[in-house]
Enzyme design. Sequence first.
Site, PDB file in Angstrom:
ATOM      1  N   GLU A  23      99.050  57.665   1.443  1.00  0.00           N
ATOM      2  CA  GLU A  23     100.223  57.179   0.731  1.00  0.00           C
ATOM      3  C   GLU A  23     101.416  57.305   1.679  1.00  0.00           C
ATOM      4  O   GLU A  23     101.665  58.392   2.214  1.00  0.00           O
ATOM      5  CB  GLU A  23     100.379  58.083  -0.491  1.00  0.00           C
ATOM      6  CG  GLU A  23     101.382  57.727  -1.515  1.00  0.00           C
ATOM      7  CD  GLU A  23     101.452  58.822  -2.591  1.00  0.00           C
ATOM      8  OE1 GLU A  23     102.571  59.047  -3.081  1.00  0.00           O
ATOM      9  OE2 GLU A  23     100.431  59.457  -2.910  1.00  0.00           O
ATOM     10  N   ASP A  31     111.181  63.021  -6.259  1.00  0.00           N
ATOM     11  CA  ASP A  31     110.854  63.873  -5.123  1.00  0.00           C
ATOM     12  C   ASP A  31     111.734  65.108  -5.050  1.00  0.00           C
ATOM     13  O   ASP A  31     112.940  65.057  -5.303  1.00  0.00           O
ATOM     14  CB  ASP A  31     110.974  63.077  -3.818  1.00  0.00           C
ATOM     15  CG  ASP A  31     109.933  61.988  -3.733  1.00  0.00           C
ATOM     16  OD1 ASP A  31     108.748  62.293  -3.955  1.00  0.00           O
ATOM     17  OD2 ASP A  31     110.297  60.818  -3.475  1.00  0.00           O
TER      18      ASP A  31
END
Length: 257
Positions: free
Chosen positions: A49, A60
Amino acid sequence: MNRIDAKFESLKKENKKAFIAFVTGGDPSVEKTEEIVLAMEEAGADIIEIGIPYSDPLADGPVIQAASQRALLNGVKVKDIMEMVGRLREKTQIPLLFLVYYNTIYVYGKERFAKQCKDMGIDGLIIPDLPLEERHDFKPMLDSMGIANIPLVAPTSKERVKAITEGCNGFVYCVSSLGVTGRGSDFHGNMENYMNEVRSQTDLPLAIGFGITTKQDLERLSPYADGLIVGSAIVRKVEESNGDAEVVKAFVKELLD
């Protein structure tokens, strides 16, 4: 058959789980990211990824946020990462995914983005900020190009799982906890019930991500999933080593041995 589907199918026959490795594109440079991707495949990663840097990556945590900022400050553009994937495709057939925020796609141009993903050899997209209710005008583009739209579910999704995963492909990204990535092994209190609930509502393979940092985490969560995603721990190794592919390779091997 999409490379992601083929990979999960072959691993299932071998009674193995997919190891999905994440790296931020362009941190510390596009050239080093390219080396790291190949090194992680050599170390045993099954799917990779690649995060497209974004200024406000809401899913994140601090480690990947900082990596995105470094890449953006270095002037990394979407086209640079697309071109890197094109070069990688001359060397490897490992399934490659983008983790990308929808604003990036929108500004770049939806048709342009989807077409370049197809042309360069991207197999799937994870779009954390594109909810079920808003994907109707982009998902058909991905479907027509054979690019997997990989849905995310969380412990709070519950009865929405069926709707979220319906018509999607590749695998389901099962967020292991509430909050953002990279918070360590702070997993949902009852992973077994959570994963059973998801599995009861979809036939897609299930991969667990967020907070998996150690070999022990992999062993603990492996019984519940078809794949396991390691992100922040790898990105931290990239930062500490200034993108030394051999250091990252050794870390991934250590996790998998």
